[in-house]
Structures are given as C-alpha cells and as structure tokens.
Design an enzyme around this catalytic site. Structure first.
Site, PDB file in Angstrom:
ATOM      1  N   GLY A   1       0.830  -1.209   0.000  1.00  0.00           N
ATOM      2  CA  GLY A   1       0.000   0.000   0.000  1.00  0.00           C
ATOM      3  C   GLY A   1       0.858   1.249   0.000  1.00  0.00           C
ATOM      4  N   ALA A   2       0.518   2.187  -0.871  1.00  0.00           N
ATOM      5  CA  ALA A   2       1.294   3.422  -0.990  1.00  0.00           C
ATOM      6  C   ALA A   2       0.389   4.644  -0.896  1.00  0.00           C
ATOM      7  CB  ALA A   2       2.092   3.435  -2.285  1.00  0.00           C
TER       8      ALA A   2
ATOM      9  N   PHE B   1     -15.584  21.563  11.375  1.00  0.00           N
ATOM     10  CA  PHE B   1     -16.015  20.300  10.791  1.00  0.00           C
ATOM     11  C   PHE B   1     -17.014  19.677  11.748  1.00  0.00           C
ATOM     12  CE2 PHE B   1     -14.641  17.060   7.631  1.00  0.00           C
ATOM     13  CZ  PHE B   1     -14.131  17.912   6.669  1.00  0.00           C
TER      14      PHE B   1
ATOM     15  N   ASP C   1      -8.649  -5.817  -0.105  1.00  0.00           N
ATOM     16  CA  ASP C   1      -7.926  -7.094  -0.258  1.00  0.00           C
ATOM     17  C   ASP C   1      -7.166  -7.494   1.008  1.00  0.00           C
ATOM     18  OD1 ASP C   1      -8.666  -6.322  -2.797  1.00  0.00           O
ATOM     19  OD2 ASP C   1      -6.625  -5.899  -3.469  1.00  0.00           O
TER      20      ASP C   1
ATOM     21  N   GLN D   1     -19.076   3.493   7.840  1.00  0.00           N
ATOM     22  CA  GLN D   1     -19.718   4.807   7.905  1.00  0.00           C
ATOM     23  C   GLN D   1     -20.421   5.154   6.591  1.00  0.00           C
ATOM     24  OE1 GLN D   1     -17.418   8.734   8.057  1.00  0.00           O
ATOM     25  NE2 GLN D   1     -18.453   8.687  10.025  1.00  0.00           N
TER      26      GLN D   1
ATOM     27  N   HIS E   1     -21.988   8.174   4.575  1.00  0.00           N
ATOM     28  CA  HIS E   1     -21.985   9.636   4.503  1.00  0.00           C
ATOM     29  C   HIS E   1     -23.333  10.065   3.944  1.00  0.00           C
ATOM     30  CE1 HIS E   1     -20.720  13.695   3.559  1.00  0.00           C
ATOM     31  NE2 HIS E   1     -19.553  13.486   4.136  1.00  0.00           N
TER      32      HIS E   1
ATOM     33  N   LEU F   1     -18.780  11.498  -3.508  1.00  0.00           N
ATOM     34  CA  LEU F   1     -18.977  12.337  -2.327  1.00  0.00           C
ATOM     35  C   LEU F   1     -19.181  13.815  -2.641  1.00  0.00           C
ATOM     36  CD1 LEU F   1     -18.904  11.892   0.779  1.00  0.00           C
ATOM     37  CD2 LEU F   1     -16.641  12.907   0.706  1.00  0.00           C
TER      38      LEU F   1
ATOM     39  N   GLU G   1     -19.297  17.525   3.324  1.00  0.00           N
ATOM     40  CA  GLU G   1     -20.135  18.083   4.365  1.00  0.00           C
ATOM     41  C   GLU G   1     -20.354  19.575   4.189  1.00  0.00           C
ATOM     42  OE1 GLU G   1     -19.378  15.472   7.783  1.00  0.00           O
ATOM     43  OE2 GLU G   1     -19.036  17.362   8.821  1.00  0.00           O
TER      44      GLU G   1
ATOM     45  N   ARG H   1     -23.423  12.680  11.034  1.00  0.00           N
ATOM     46  CA  ARG H   1     -23.523  11.954   9.773  1.00  0.00           C
ATOM     47  C   ARG H   1     -24.489  10.784   9.820  1.00  0.00           C
ATOM     48  NH1 ARG H   1     -17.275  11.615   7.403  1.00  0.00           N
ATOM     49  NH2 ARG H   1     -17.137  13.861   7.070  1.00  0.00           N
TER      50      ARG H   1
ATOM     51  N   HIS I   1     -18.866   5.007   2.932  1.00  0.00           N
ATOM     52  CA  HIS I   1     -17.779   5.967   2.806  1.00  0.00           C
ATOM     53  C   HIS I   1     -16.487   5.532   3.478  1.00  0.00           C
ATOM     54  CE1 HIS I   1     -15.837   9.781   2.409  1.00  0.00           C
ATOM     55  NE2 HIS I   1     -15.893  10.074   3.698  1.00  0.00           N
TER      56      HIS I   1
ATOM     57  N   GLU J   1      -6.423   3.058   6.962  1.00  0.00           N
ATOM     58  CA  GLU J   1      -7.830   2.662   6.994  1.00  0.00           C
ATOM     59  C   GLU J   1      -8.009   1.147   7.109  1.00  0.00           C
ATOM     60  OE1 GLU J   1     -10.300   4.813   4.219  1.00  0.00           O
ATOM     61  OE2 GLU J   1     -11.990   3.461   4.526  1.00  0.00           O
TER      62      GLU J   1
ATOM     63  N   ARG K   1     -16.320   7.450  12.854  1.00  0.00           N
ATOM     64  CA  ARG K   1     -15.173   8.349  12.877  1.00  0.00           C
ATOM     65  C   ARG K   1     -15.614   9.767  12.536  1.00  0.00           C
ATOM     66  NH1 ARG K   1     -13.138  11.087   7.973  1.00  0.00           N
ATOM     67  NH2 ARG K   1     -13.895   9.845   6.249  1.00  0.00           N
TER      68      ARG K   1
ATOM     69  N   SER L   1      -9.402  10.768   9.703  1.00  0.00           N
ATOM     70  CA  SER L   1      -8.836   9.543   9.125  1.00  0.00           C
ATOM     71  C   SER L   1      -7.601   9.786   8.288  1.00  0.00           C
ATOM     72  CB  SER L   1      -9.888   8.770   8.341  1.00  0.00           C
ATOM     73  OG  SER L   1     -10.459   9.583   7.370  1.00  0.00           O
TER      74      SER L   1
HETATM   75  C1  LIG Z   1     -14.112  10.733  -1.195  1.00  0.00           C
HETATM   76  C2  LIG Z   1     -13.399  10.629   0.111  1.00  0.00           C
HETATM   77  C3  LIG Z   1     -13.116  11.788   0.844  1.00  0.00           C
HETATM   78  C4  LIG Z   1     -12.455  11.710   2.070  1.00  0.00           C
HETATM   79  N1  LIG Z   1     -12.202  12.865   2.755  1.00  0.00           N
HETATM   80  C5  LIG Z   1     -11.566  12.804   3.946  1.00  0.00           C
HETATM   81  C6  LIG Z   1     -11.262  13.991   4.679  1.00  0.00           C
HETATM   82  O1  LIG Z   1     -11.578  15.112   4.260  1.00  0.00           O
HETATM   83  N2  LIG Z   1     -10.612  13.860   5.859  1.00  0.00           N
HETATM   84  C7  LIG Z   1     -10.235  12.657   6.349  1.00  0.00           C
HETATM   85  O2  LIG Z   1      -9.645  12.607   7.427  1.00  0.00           O
HETATM   86  N3  LIG Z   1     -10.475  11.529   5.666  1.00  0.00           N
HETATM   87  C8  LIG Z   1     -11.134  11.552   4.479  1.00  0.00           C
HETATM   88  N4  LIG Z   1     -11.391  10.389   3.797  1.00  0.00           N
HETATM   89  C9  LIG Z   1     -10.843   9.115   4.285  1.00  0.00           C
HETATM   90  C10 LIG Z   1      -9.336   9.023   4.026  1.00  0.00           C
HETATM   91  O3  LIG Z   1      -9.065   9.584   2.761  1.00  0.00           O
HETATM   92  C11 LIG Z   1      -8.800   7.600   4.038  1.00  0.00           C
HETATM   93  O4  LIG Z   1      -9.246   6.939   5.154  1.00  0.00           O
HETATM   94  C12 LIG Z   1      -7.266   7.539   4.056  1.00  0.00           C
HETATM   95  O5  LIG Z   1      -6.735   8.364   3.061  1.00  0.00           O
HETATM   96  C13 LIG Z   1      -6.765   6.118   3.883  1.00  0.00           C
HETATM   97  O6  LIG Z   1      -5.362   6.108   3.660  1.00  0.00           O
HETATM   98  P1  LIG Z   1      -4.569   4.731   3.562  1.00  0.00           P
HETATM   99  O7  LIG Z   1      -3.136   5.097   3.400  1.00  0.00           O
HETATM  100  O8  LIG Z   1      -4.939   3.878   4.672  1.00  0.00           O
HETATM  101  O9  LIG Z   1      -5.140   4.001   2.263  1.00  0.00           O
HETATM  102  P2  LIG Z   1      -5.227   4.387   0.711  1.00  0.00           P
HETATM  103  O10 LIG Z   1      -4.807   5.773   0.432  1.00  0.00           O
HETATM  104  O11 LIG Z   1      -6.576   3.963   0.256  1.00  0.00           O
HETATM  105  O12 LIG Z   1      -4.146   3.456   0.041  1.00  0.00           O
HETATM  106  C14 LIG Z   1      -4.295   2.077  -0.107  1.00  0.00           C
HETATM  107  C15 LIG Z   1      -3.107   1.549  -0.844  1.00  0.00           C
HETATM  108  O13 LIG Z   1      -3.113   0.138  -0.810  1.00  0.00           O
HETATM  109  C16 LIG Z   1      -2.817  -0.372  -2.068  1.00  0.00           C
HETATM  110  N5  LIG Z   1      -3.392  -1.734  -2.155  1.00  0.00           N
HETATM  111  C17 LIG Z   1      -4.599  -2.162  -1.723  1.00  0.00           C
HETATM  112  N6  LIG Z   1      -4.740  -3.482  -1.956  1.00  0.00           N
HETATM  113  C18 LIG Z   1      -3.594  -3.899  -2.536  1.00  0.00           C
HETATM  114  C19 LIG Z   1      -3.117  -5.157  -3.006  1.00  0.00           C
HETATM  115  N7  LIG Z   1      -3.861  -6.253  -2.948  1.00  0.00           N
HETATM  116  N8  LIG Z   1      -1.889  -5.214  -3.555  1.00  0.00           N
HETATM  117  C20 LIG Z   1      -1.113  -4.107  -3.647  1.00  0.00           C
HETATM  118  N9  LIG Z   1      -1.521  -2.906  -3.213  1.00  0.00           N
HETATM  119  C21 LIG Z   1      -2.730  -2.799  -2.660  1.00  0.00           C
HETATM  120  C22 LIG Z   1      -3.379   0.645  -3.035  1.00  0.00           C
HETATM  121  O14 LIG Z   1      -2.728   0.574  -4.266  1.00  0.00           O
HETATM  122  C23 LIG Z   1      -3.065   1.938  -2.305  1.00  0.00           C
HETATM  123  O15 LIG Z   1      -1.756   2.361  -2.609  1.00  0.00           O
HETATM  124  C24 LIG Z   1     -12.069  10.450   2.569  1.00  0.00           C
HETATM  125  C25 LIG Z   1     -12.343   9.304   1.844  1.00  0.00           C
HETATM  126  C26 LIG Z   1     -13.039   9.373   0.653  1.00  0.00           C
HETATM  127  C27 LIG Z   1     -13.400   8.105  -0.050  1.00  0.00           C
END
Ligand SMILES: Cc1cc2nc3c(=O)[nH]c(=O)nc-3n(C[C@H](O)[C@H](O)[C@H](O)COP(=O)(O)OP(=O)(O)OC[C@H]3O[C@@H](n4cnc5c(N)ncnc54)[C@H](O)[C@@H]3O)c2cc1C
Ligand code: SF4
Ligand code: SF4
Ligand code: FES
Lengths: 323, 571
Positions: free
Chosen positions: B14-15, B117, B211, B230, B232, B242, B245, B276, B343, B373, B384, B389
């Site tokens: 994950g990146a 917020f 996954d 959650q 939204h 989305l 808010e 929410r 969401h 996440e 949340r 997040s």
């Molecule tokens: C539309 C939207 C708006 C949001 N707005 C807000 C906000 O304003 N404030 C807030 O706090 N939060 C917000 N959130 C939530 C927040 O964006 C996420 O919870 C957070 O960015 C998750 O980061 P992460 O690094 O955990 O995962 P992600 O950024 O989702 O990254 C997941 C990574 O895992 C990799 N991956 C997954 N499965 C595999 C696999 N099998 N093999 C290889 N790679 C894989 C993907 O390629 C990706 O790089 C929002 C979410 C959404 C959907």
C-alpha cells in the site's frame, strides 16, 4: 424527472501486445444517459460484453489521474467527461483510443515510463532539511501559496504530455507536466534548490526553451494547471535570476512575447524564424507535426484570438522582464 | 516455474498516506524496504480526501478537547489510549507534513488555516482548499521517493507468508505481465486502505476492495469491528460520489418529494447539521417511505439555490462541478440529488498503538504490522469524525514505520522463504484463469453490492442480516463456478477484478456476522430491532476469525477507557 438517453456508436480501440500485430476496433451501440461519463461506458462494455477490455481507473471523480484516454483525438479523463457533452461536440459516433498509440500495451493502457522518467528528472520534491519534529510551521503568506496552488493540483494524468507536439518530435523534451512540477517547487518559498531546478529545465533540447508555445497542454489539462503559463513563468525566472543569456532562448522568449501581443495566438512560423534565424530547416519536422495537429495556421489566415485582451493581460502580468 | 525470491528488511503493501509515511521512516533508518502497490502511489485513494486533517493548535483549542470530541464521536467505542496518542501527536505531525512541502491554505499571518467540521468543538481541520488529501498524498510520496524508497507499482499483493504465529513476507504478481515474486522479509506492513466498495452506492475508488483484510483473514487471523461502516449522508445519486459536508455546512436544505424539509422530524434542533449517521438514516427513511425523488426515486434533494451563484462559486465550486458532471444538474439553478453513500471503514486488522497485529486478545503476530484505513487501532470506534482519518493514516503510518525500525534493530529473525510459499497465489490465479464455469464476475459483484446495501447498510436487523448470510453462501457457491474471458498475461484486469471479488465476498461475511452479533445500535451501526446502545453487553470490540471449517467465530475485546466517562452521545 426521468433519465434522458441518447443512442451513441462507440468504436473502441483494441490491442494486446502479447497477441496482436495490429490494433483493431470493436463497435458498440449503446443508450447512454445524461448522468453517464465515458468511464461508465467502458465499465459497461467490460462488464456486459467484453471482459478482456482493459483500461486504468480508480477514483471515479477526476482526482487520481489513472483514466486518461482520447475520445475523437481529444485527451480526456474518462471519469470526468460527460457523454452528452461529447455528443454535442462530436456527434453520436465516438472513437475511444489510448492516449498514445505508439505506447499502447493493451487496449487503452499505455506504457507511461517516459512520462514518469521526465517527472523524476525534475526532482519532484521539496528540497530542504526537514525538521522531523517541528513545534511550528513555516510561515507562508496566502499570496505565496497562491503562486503554487494551480501547479500543485497536477494529478500526473499525462494528458498534456501525450498531446504535446514537441514531445512527438523530440523524446528528450521534458514536457509540460514536468515543467509545471519544476515550477511548483521553484516557486515555493520553502524550497532551497531554485537555481538547481532552473538549471535542470534550462537544458538544450530538453528544457523550457524548446516548447513550441502551441497551448495544446493548456487545452488538454483537465485540472486547469495551465502548463504553458508555468513555462512562461519559468522563462521569467531565468531573467529574474540573471541566468538567461542572449541566445536562442532569449530570442525565443522575445519572439513569444511579441507574437502573443500581436495576435493573441502565436504565429509559430514567425517565431521559430525569429529565434532560429538561418537554422529554420532544423525545425521542419516540428512544424510538420504541428500542422498535423492543426496548430500551425497558414500565414494568410492567421487568426486573431477572441480573447486577445485577456491574453495580453496575462502576458503583462507574467512578464516582469524587459526584453 | 521458477519464481524469484527477493529479500528485504521490510515490505509494505500500500502506498497511500500510511504506506508512504512508514516507508520513508524505514528508509531513513537505513532499512532495506520495498513498497508493493496495485496502483501508482500517486493514484492511491488518500488523494481523494477533500475536507481536512485535524490537529488542535488554535489558541482556544486543546489536545484534550480533540480527544473528547473523537471519543464522543466514536460512541465511546474508541480505545482512549490510542486516541490520546493520536491527538497529542497531531499538531507535530501536521507541521511535519507542512515542512515536507504540503501546501496548506494559510491565515493572513502565514499560519496553517483551520476550518470547522462536524462534531468538532473548535475549528481544527487544517485544509488545502478542497483537496487536502491530494497535497498530503503527493508530499508523502515525494519525500519517500526523495529518500530513495523502492516502489513496486502496479504489483498486486495476493498473499502473506504466515506460519506458526510469524510472518515472513508477501507474495505478489506484476499486473503488467503477471511476473510473480516472493518478497521475503523480516517485517511486513499492510496499509491497503478501506473496504466500502462492498456496497453498491459508495464514495470509494474502484481500488478500495479491501484485499488486505481477507488476505489476513484467510490465514485464520482476526479482524476487528468489521460491522462499523460509515455512511456519509451526501453521495450523488447513482454514483455515490462524495459531496462534502460543506454542502450542508453552507446551509443546504434537505427536501423530500413533498417538498418538506424533513430533518425537522428527525433532528429538530440541529436539522441538516446533525451528525452523519443521523442524517444518513433520515434520508434512507424518507426514501423507504416512498418520499424519494429523482429518476430512480432513490434520492432526496439538497437545495442550495438560496445561496446564490456568487457564494456557490466562491465556496463550493468543486461540488458544483461534480454535480454537473455526474448528474447533469447545476446547484446554482436547481436542487441536486443525494443519498447516503458507504464511505469509510472503521473496522480492520486489529493492531496496538505501535501497529503490531493482534493474533488474539493476548498475543501478537511476529513481524506483522498495519496502519491506515485497513487497520483498527481503534481511534474511530463506532463512528469516525470528519478529518480524523487522513490524520490516522499519516500519523500512525509514520509511527508504525518507526516502530518497525525499532523492532528490526532489536532483531526480528528472517525465516527464509521457499517456492511453496507462493502456492496459495498460484492456485488462486490458476482457478480464476482456468475455471470453466458459467458465472460472470460483474454480475456476482453487483449482487453482492446491492444485497449488502439492502441488508447490511444504513439499517440492519436480524432478519435482513440473516437473509444476507444466505445470499453470501449462494454467491460464494456461484463464485466457484466463474469463468473469465481474458487469458492473457498483460494487464489482465478481468482476472484482477475476479480476485478482488473473492476478497470482497470473504470479508463481507465478517461485516454481516459482526452486525448480527452486535444486538445494539452504536454510531454507524444501527439495528432496527435493537435501536438503543447497550453498554452493559456491547461496550466492547468485536474480534472475529474464520476457523478451519470456514465458520466465523467471534469474541469480545475490552475497550480501553479511563480518560473520559462513558455518556449518552447527544448533539
Ligand atoms: C471521497 C473521500 C473523501 C475523504 N475525505 C476525507 C477527509 O476530508 N478527511 C479525512 O480525514 N479523511 C477523508 N477520507 C478518508 C481518508 O481519505 C482515508 O481513510 C485515508 O486516506 C486512507 O489512507 P490509507 O493510506 O490507509 O489508504 P489508501 O490511500 O486507500 O491506500 C491504499 C493503498 O493500498 C494499495 N493496495 C490495496 N490493496 C492492494 C493489493 N492487494 N496489492 C497491492 N496494493 C494494494 C493501493 O494501491 C493503495 O496504494 C475520505 C475518503 C473518501 C473516499
Ligand atoms: S505549449 Fe509547449 S509544452 Fe505545451 S503542448 Fe505546446 S509545445 Fe508542449
Ligand atoms: S498538467 Fe494537467 S494534463 Fe498535465 S499531467 Fe498534470 S493534470 Fe494532467
Ligand atoms: S479514475 Fe481517477 S481520474 Fe479518472
């Protein structure tokens, strides 16, 4: 209220490097609704008719930069382009192609390694000693932030890069997205490598002076990054920093300014002539490819831009140097 | 066939914000680290976050207040020690992101600006216009890249190597050409993001198929609090994309088909600005009672026309643009159509504050970490708060990277990998590629998403959940009988979608099972047959694992309390 629909013929580019010698097209006639974007149609084709159709996508709303393709030769984000808008523009026959046929590996997926190599080349990160546990933030004024906001929102989709005629002729050219990125950091008051950056994008053949100022990148960009404007801003930085010398580069800049002031649009032929003098012959392949994309107007019907005043203003505001 | 075995100190899957932040720390600590991601890092879903990232650093605010809001918002299910850690570290973390280059919006005197917020006592969401996630994702990737982190992008992680309570690597294939590889490592971290794509109407990216969760669960390891998803209140009708808010914050009025401002029935004081979950339930209730609008009658109106063109253009330009693109409706001229959209995933891989993955309530899996996440620390509990997040992903991502570096220094043994370790992945790929059945993946996925929305969505009851379990059995059986058309090795996205559906089917069961067990309503989880919160029985986390027969077994884990008294949650 009900869903409006229209019947549209889609011709979808298919190619699999593993198997096909030549690309071919598959045709689908679908009813599309006023809510649908191109990505919805690609999904429907993949999920209902042809499981092997391949394309990149992730976010679905124009923020991840995955889904760039061309529709009737216009570079678009599949997830942000409404079908009704396209039908209005092109009629009910839409040809869906990869961003660059030369780089296609499968269907609508291209190999973007040249794009990413250019991204890497401009040191796309803030260069500073990072305080790992800061008690306070850097103070940056809203005005200073304003300078980099629109370049920072580049989502690296590649639409500009694969629409740029300079790239087509010269694979060394860094291209619009990399310049926008170089500008984003060079203009960041927190960055410590402005001169180094300017030197990287000053390189002959690769750098900002080889831009043909065709505005194609500005038109292709779905996020209004306006790379050509960032290129002019970089031009100006050379003068501000006293790096520019009187060479092809400065003549280019001068010609650019003169041309825009005169016509609003660029008189490319005039400008290249001015800058390169007797080396005009060297530019022929470029000129030809610009003709191909309809960017090089013949001298007898040199158009005047409808937005001439606006562009003049833009030039004034972005040009603080006396040529 | 021979499969290369690469050896690393640490491998991260994950990146997004979490993966990038961890990778940078490990690289800086001199560890040999690789990041595997199915998307280019800059395409990760973190980039989609719009609204903001919380830190208490304004004059009137305090870390303590941030903790209180978070815990109250969580309906008291968050672990209070983890929340305290997060809120204390938040100001430093955001300033560190700023130092690395994040382009925040600023106050007139040059400081990071903050906006109010939902659920926050003070304006504490730092923001970059309405694209906070984008600047943070770019910054986290840029600085990891600058440090020289090695990214394997467009690689799909299919399995972990797990034996005898210890992890020793990741098995993956290259999406470009199906080259396979074993990434043998002393330490592995999952940062694979959320799982809301199990629902038909959701705000998530196509890639958010969760996954990582089922990869873990398939080895019999537990998942935590999976029932908490959650919803939204404002997703665009049809697509679920989305609308932040801000639309309600700026004064949007919710109207049903009779033109009634229906929130007066559900939350007469807070109206549209209620929390929410309350607003999401009100919307779905109106639709269920036949007062929905739009071509599918699956939405309600949000009316912003009274704000006027000027204000909309100034405050909500992106939202207007989204509604025009995906609905063909201009909010300046007409009300737009919205409904609740899945969401965010509160549940996930159970971890402690340092990111160690729990094997059960007493012990941890050696060499295994998770953050972001996909993990459940748990700082969000049952619900949340907005802007918490991205904070969690960035802050815990970084912290877990540091914790891995420390553990590596203390010594985590490397168990050498062998070719057999790739067997699960090879079997899975062979099954999907060669199975010659009659079922089609897109159809099964749609059935899954629709039924989850229907039966395990905003409203749940024993009846709907049991119905969903039957549907899941059925879908699982049908999945065994799939067939895909594409047999090629290059970008076989059809195979990838099939594998992803397999994951979704697996963890959907945990969502339903958890929701069935939890006979109460708390935060985002609402049981119509048990509409009240029941602290006596359910002030605890759901831990669940799949036993050898594939049956889900669950047990409670105590919530860490101690700082704030558990009270009724009223806004
Ligand atoms: C539309 C939207 C708006 C949001 N707005 C807000 C906000 O304003 N404030 C807030 O706090 N939060 C917000 N959130 C939530 C927040 O964006 C996420 O919870 C957070 O960015 C998750 O980061 P992460 O690094 O955990 O995962 P992600 O950024 O989702 O990254 C997941 C990574 O895992 C990799 N991956 C997954 N499965 C595999 C696999 N099998 N093999 C290889 N790679 C894989 C993907 O390629 C990706 O790089 C929002 C979410 C959404 C959907
Ligand atoms: S203006 Fe310059 S950079 Fe932009 S497309 Fe034309 S040649 Fe390329
Ligand atoms: S400048 Fe625009 S078109 Fe070019 S890569 Fe960035 S977002 Fe895409
Ligand atoms: S899918 Fe992300 S930009 Fe189109």
């Amino acid at each position: 209220m009900s869903l409006e629909t229209k019947k549209v013929n889609f011709k979808v580019f298919r190619f699999n490097a593993e198997r096909d010698f030549l690309p071919y097209y598959e045709q689908y006639t679908l009813d599309v609704t006023h809510e649908e974007v191109v990505l919805d149609v690609l999904n429907r084709i993949k999920w209902e008719f042809s499981g092997s159709l391949s394309y990149r996508r992730s976010c679905r709303h124009g923020i991840c930069g995955s889904c760039s393709i061309k529709v009737n030769n216009k570079a678009v984000l599949a997830c942000k382009e409404r079908l009704f808008d396209l039908v209005e523009l092109f009629g009910d026959e839409l040809v869906i192609k990869p961003l660059s046929e030369a780089r296609v590996v499968k269907d609508l997926i291209i190999d973007k390694k040249d794009f990413w190599a250019k991204y890497d080349a401009v040191k796309p990160y803030l260069i500073d000693d990072i305080d790992e546990a800061p008690e306070v933030e850097n103070l940056v004024s809203p005005h200073e932030v304003e300078q980099i906001l629109d370049s920072e929102i580049c989502i690296q989709c590649g639409n500009c890069f694969y629409s740029c005629p300079a790239i087509e002729n010269n694979e060394e050219f860094f291209g619009p997205a990399a310049f926008a990125k170089a500008y984003r950091f060079a203009a960041d008051v927190r960055d410590n490598a402005k001169i180094e950056r300017l030197e990287i994008v000053n390189a002959p053949e690769q750098g900002v002076w080889d831009c043909m100022k065709c505005f194609e990148c500005a038109q292709a960009c779905p996020k209004d990054v306006n790379p050509i404007e960032k290129i002019t801003k970089l031009h100006n930085m050379y003068f501000q920093e006293g790096i520019a010398k009187s060479n092809v580069a400065t003549r280019h800049a001068y010609a650019f300014k003169r041309s825009v002031e005169k016509n609003g649009l660029l008189d490319e032929a005039d400008m290249v002539l001015y800058a390169e003098r007797l080396d005009v012959i060297k530019q022929m392949p470029n000129a030809l490819s610009m003709l191909k994309v309809g960017k090089l107007p013949m001298p007898w019907n040199q158009p005047k831009s409808e937005k001439l005043d606006e562009i003049k203003k833009l030039i004034k505001s972005s040009s603080t140097v006396k040529f | 066939m021979s499969i290369p075995i690469y050896t690393y100190d640490a491998v991260i899957v994950g990146a997004g914000l979490a993966g990038n932040a961890a990778a940078r720390e490990l690289q800086k600590a001199g560890k040999k680290v690789a990041v595997i991601t199915k998307l280019h890092p800059l395409r990760s879903h973190s980039g989609a976050a719009q609204g903001g990232i919380n830190a208490a650093f304004s004059a009137k605010d305090s870390e303590e207040l941030h903790m209180y809001d978070t815990i109250k918002g969580s309906d008291y299910l968050a672990d209070q020690d983890a929340v305290a850690f997060m809120c204390n570290e938040a100001p430093k973390t955001i300033r560190w992101a700023e130092r690395m280059g994040a382009v925040f919006s600023r106050t007139a005197d040059g400081k990071i600006a903050q906006r109010p917020f939902g659920g926050q006592s003070e304006p504490r969401a730092c923001y970059a216009k309405d694209r906070t996630g984008l600047t943070l994702l770019q910054t986290s990737y840029e600085q990891a890249h600058r440090e020289g982190v090695l990214f394997f992008d467009e690689w799909y992680a299919a399995d972990i190597i797990y034996k005898n309570g210890k992890i020793s690597g990741v098995v993956a294939f290259n999406i470009r050409n199906m080259d396979k590889a074993i990434f043998n490592a002393n330490a592995v971290m999952f940062a694979t993001g959320g799982y809301a794509r199990t629902y038909k109407i959701n705000s998530n990216a196509h890639a958010n198929t969760g996954d990582g969760l089922s990869i873990v669960a398939r080895h019999g390891l537990p998942l935590e609090d999976m029932e908490f998803v959650q919803f939204h209140p404002s997703g665009l009708s049809g697509s679920g994309i989305l609308i932040s808010e801000a639309a309600r914050g700026e004064g949007g009025k919710l109207l049903n088909s009779l033109g009634e401002r229906f929130m007066s029935k559900y939350a007469p004081n807070a109206m549209e600005l209620a929390s929410r979950d309350v607003v999401a339930r009100a919307i779905i209730e109106e639709i269920r009672q036949g007062r929905g609008v739009g071509p599918r009658k699956d939405a309600v109106y949000i009316d912003l026309t009274h704000l006027g063109a000027e204000k909309i253009m100034e405050r909500l330009p992106e939202l207007r643009d989204l509604a025009i693109t995906f609905l063909g409706l201009d909010m300046i001229k007409e009300p737009i159509l919205i409904s609740a959209t899945a969401h965010y995933s509160m549940g996930g891989i159970p971890v402690d504050i340092d990111g160690h993955v729990r094997k059960d309530n007493e012990s941890f899996v050696e060499g295994f970490y998770a953050a972001g996440e996909c993990a459940c620390v748990s700082v969000h509990g049952a619900n949340r708060l907005g802007a918490n997040s991205v904070l969690e992903a960035l802050l815990f991502g970084r912290h877990v990277g540091q914790s891995m570096a420390k553990d590596l220094d203390r010594g985590i043994a490397l168990r050498p990998a062998s070719l057999e370790d790739a067997q699960n992945m090879l079997d899975e790929m062979r099954f999907v590629l060669e199975n010659n059945g009659t079922e089609r993946v897109p159809e099964l996925r749609t059935l899954l998403q629709e039924s989850m929305t229907e039966n395990a969505g905003v409203f749940r009851s024993e009846e709907t959940l049991k119905k969903e379990l039957v549907i899941l059995d059925e879908l699982e059986a049908r999945y065994k009988n799939i067939r895909i058309e594409d047999k090629s090795k290059i970008f076989n996205t059809e195979m990838q979608e099939a594998i992803e559906l397999g994951h979704m089917l697996d963890y959907a069961r945990f969502i339903v099972d958890g929701a069935l067990r939890r006979q109460e309503s708390r935060g985002a989880h609402f049981r119509e047959d048990f509409p009240a919160r029941d602290d006596e029985k359910f002030l605890n986390h759901t831990m669940a694992y799949r036993d050898a027969n594939g049956k889900i077994v669950s047990y409670p884990r105590e919530v860490v309390l101690g700082r704030f008294e558990v009270k009724a949650r009223a806004y």
